[in-house]
Design a protein around this motif. Structure first.
Motif, short mmCIF file in Angstrom:
data_model
loop_
_atom_site.label_atom_id
_atom_site.label_comp_id
_atom_site.label_asym_id
_atom_site.label_seq_id
_atom_site.Cartn_x
_atom_site.Cartn_y
_atom_site.Cartn_z
N MET A 139 83.73 12.69 -8.14
CA MET A 139 84.43 13.36 -7.05
C MET A 139 83.47 14.22 -6.25
SD MET A 139 88.03 14.59 -8.75
CE MET A 139 89.15 13.42 -9.52
N GLN A 140 83.71 14.29 -4.94
CA GLN A 140 82.84 15.07 -4.06
C GLN A 140 83.01 16.56 -4.32
OE1 GLN A 140 83.66 14.58 0.09
NE2 GLN A 140 81.95 15.86 0.75
N ASN A 141 81.90 17.25 -4.48
CA ASN A 141 81.92 18.71 -4.61
C ASN A 141 81.66 19.31 -3.23
OD1 ASN A 141 81.29 21.45 -5.06
ND2 ASN A 141 80.59 21.01 -7.13
N LYS A 142 82.66 20.00 -2.68
CA LYS A 142 82.56 20.53 -1.32
C LYS A 142 82.10 21.98 -1.28
CE LYS A 142 86.15 17.39 0.34
NZ LYS A 142 87.50 17.26 0.93
N VAL A 143 81.74 22.55 -2.41
CA VAL A 143 81.31 23.95 -2.46
C VAL A 143 79.91 24.07 -1.86
CG1 VAL A 143 80.84 25.93 -3.93
CG2 VAL A 143 82.74 24.39 -4.47
N LYS A 165 92.95 30.50 -4.01
CA LYS A 165 92.22 29.61 -4.91
C LYS A 165 91.90 28.30 -4.19
CE LYS A 165 94.39 31.05 -9.29
NZ LYS A 165 95.20 30.56 -10.44
N ALA A 166 90.78 27.72 -4.55
CA ALA A 166 90.45 26.36 -4.11
C ALA A 166 89.66 25.70 -5.23
CB ALA A 166 89.63 26.38 -2.83
N ASP A 167 89.88 24.41 -5.45
CA ASP A 167 89.04 23.73 -6.41
C ASP A 167 87.83 23.14 -5.69
OD1 ASP A 167 89.81 21.25 -5.31
OD2 ASP A 167 91.30 20.87 -6.86
N THR A 168 86.90 22.61 -6.43
CA THR A 168 85.64 22.15 -5.84
C THR A 168 85.82 20.95 -4.93
OG1 THR A 168 85.20 20.79 -7.81
CG2 THR A 168 84.28 23.03 -7.77
N LEU A 169 86.97 20.27 -5.03
CA LEU A 169 87.26 19.13 -4.16
C LEU A 169 87.87 19.59 -2.83
CD1 LEU A 169 87.22 16.03 -3.99
CD2 LEU A 169 89.50 16.02 -5.04
N GLY A 170 88.41 20.83 -2.80
CA GLY A 170 88.98 21.35 -1.57
C GLY A 170 90.48 21.47 -1.55
N ASN A 171 91.15 21.32 -2.69
CA ASN A 171 92.58 21.60 -2.75
C ASN A 171 92.78 23.12 -2.72
OD1 ASN A 171 93.73 18.86 -3.16
ND2 ASN A 171 92.49 18.93 -5.03
N VAL A 172 93.80 23.56 -2.02
CA VAL A 172 93.92 24.99 -1.70
C VAL A 172 95.27 25.56 -2.10
CG1 VAL A 172 94.04 26.63 0.23
CG2 VAL A 172 92.26 24.88 0.19
N VAL A 204 87.73 27.03 -8.52
CA VAL A 204 87.96 26.49 -9.86
C VAL A 204 87.59 25.01 -9.88
CG1 VAL A 204 89.80 28.16 -10.30
CG2 VAL A 204 90.38 25.90 -9.38
N GLU A 205 87.55 24.46 -11.08
CA GLU A 205 87.22 23.05 -11.22
C GLU A 205 88.44 22.17 -10.91
OE1 GLU A 205 84.20 21.84 -11.77
OE2 GLU A 205 83.46 23.91 -11.75
N VAL A 206 88.17 20.93 -10.55
CA VAL A 206 89.24 19.97 -10.30
C VAL A 206 90.07 19.81 -11.57
CG1 VAL A 206 89.78 17.57 -9.73
CG2 VAL A 206 87.91 18.74 -8.55
N GLY A 207 91.39 19.87 -11.43
CA GLY A 207 92.30 19.75 -12.55
C GLY A 207 92.85 21.08 -13.01
N GLU A 208 92.25 22.18 -12.55
CA GLU A 208 92.73 23.50 -12.96
C GLU A 208 93.91 23.98 -12.13
OE1 GLU A 208 89.94 26.63 -13.88
OE2 GLU A 208 88.30 25.18 -14.06
N LEU A 209 94.14 23.37 -10.98
CA LEU A 209 95.28 23.74 -10.15
C LEU A 209 96.46 22.84 -10.48
CD1 LEU A 209 93.63 24.19 -6.62
CD2 LEU A 209 94.17 25.96 -8.30
N ASP A 210 97.62 23.43 -10.61
CA ASP A 210 98.85 22.65 -10.79
C ASP A 210 99.10 21.88 -9.50
OD1 ASP A 210 101.48 21.72 -10.90
OD2 ASP A 210 102.20 23.46 -12.00
N PRO A 211 99.22 20.55 -9.54
CA PRO A 211 99.45 19.78 -8.32
C PRO A 211 100.64 20.27 -7.51
CG PRO A 211 98.94 18.30 -10.13
CD PRO A 211 99.09 19.67 -10.73
N ASP A 212 101.65 20.83 -8.19
CA ASP A 212 102.84 21.31 -7.50
C ASP A 212 102.59 22.58 -6.69
OD1 ASP A 212 104.49 19.25 -8.25
OD2 ASP A 212 105.30 20.29 -10.00
N GLU A 213 101.49 23.29 -6.95
CA GLU A 213 101.22 24.53 -6.23
C GLU A 213 100.20 24.35 -5.11
OE1 GLU A 213 99.51 27.69 -8.54
OE2 GLU A 213 97.96 26.40 -9.41
N ILE A 214 99.63 23.17 -4.98
CA ILE A 214 98.64 22.93 -3.92
C ILE A 214 99.35 22.93 -2.56
CG2 ILE A 214 97.07 21.22 -2.92
CD1 ILE A 214 96.38 20.43 -5.85
N MET A 215 98.86 23.72 -1.64
CA MET A 215 99.49 23.90 -0.33
C MET A 215 98.74 23.18 0.79
SD MET A 215 100.32 27.94 -0.89
CE MET A 215 101.31 28.47 -2.28
#
Length: 239
Positions: free
Chosen positions: A1-5, A175-182, A210-221
């Motif tokens: 996966m692309q790391n956008k950090v 919060k954002a993961d390294t892929l860019g989910n916010v 945070v790392e990919v997978g640490e965010l609950d998919p239901d909370e990604i905005m």
């Protein structure tokens, strides 16, 4: 996966430039990407065309750009919290276009969604309609028709507001993961979510990365495919 950090210095050097249009969400000081603004001020980039709800207060957030004379044009809803902005507008140092807050959000949303414009009754019969196209609903024909301000009124009227889009967006996230989910936090979500959709290049400053997978998919905005870069931000003093 692309790391956008990446770093603030690197992303601004590579994707920001003099004369660019920029979306700066936030409500006064809440939800403002202050770390990215500070990074921009560390360069000689100027003549910015800003799209924002307001210009914060003197010496804070967008107000720093005002004080440093970096803004050439701004489209916003109000400037009353910042006397320095008012002074520069009166002197002709900043070209300003006012837009009602709801209309501003919808214009940006249209720009992000690829919609050609929105119809709104807000501002009809006021100076907000000057220079814009007016449409009127014809009840008999069941269709809209373009009208001039001086035409007699036969039905509900609307202003055609055109979409807003920018070269770059500075977004503040909790919060954002390294892929860019916010994920946004409380009132700091305000304009960030919709403004993130309407720029060619979207930079997110996150209080926590945070790392990919640490965010609950239901909370990604804001999903990762909208975001181009993630940088380390700082916690807001207001939220």
């Amino acid at each position: 996966m692309q790391n956008k950090v990446t770093t603030i210095e690197k992303v601004i050097a590579e994707h920001c430039f003099t004369g660019m249009s920029i979306l700066l969400p936030g409500f006064v000081n809440v939800g403002v990407a202050e770390s990215l603004i500070d990074g921009l001020l560390a360069t000689d980039i100027t003549d910015l065309q800003v799209i924002s709800n307001n210009t914060s207060v003197p010496g804070r957030g967008i107000g720093k750009l005002v004080r440093a004379d970096r803004i050439r044009k701004i489209t916003c809803s109000h400037i009353g919290n910042n006397a320095e902005t008012c002074e520069r507008v009166v002197k002709g140092e900043i070209n300003i276009t006012f837009c009602p807050q709801g209309s501003l959000c919808e214009k940006v949303r249209a720009g992000g969604a690829g919609i050609g414009g929105i119809l709104t009754p807000t501002g009809v019969y006021t100076p907000m309609q000057d220079g814009k196209q007016l449409l009127e609903w014809d009840n008999e024909k069941g269709e809209f028709r373009f009208v001039k301000p001086e035409d007699p009124t036969a039905g509900p009227r609307y202003i055609l507001e055109l979409p807003l889009h920018a070269d770059v967006a500075f977004i503040h996230a909790y919060k954002a993961d390294t892929l860019g989910n916010v994920v946004y936090r409380r009132t700091s979500r305000n304009f960030n979510e919709v403004f993130a959709t309407a720029a060619d290049y979207v930079i997110v400053e996150a209080e926590h990365i945070v790392e990919v997978g640490e965010l609950d998919p239901d909370e990604i905005m804001t999903p990762h495919f909208i975001v181009d870069a993630v940088v380390q931000g700082k916690a807001l003093t207001e939220a």
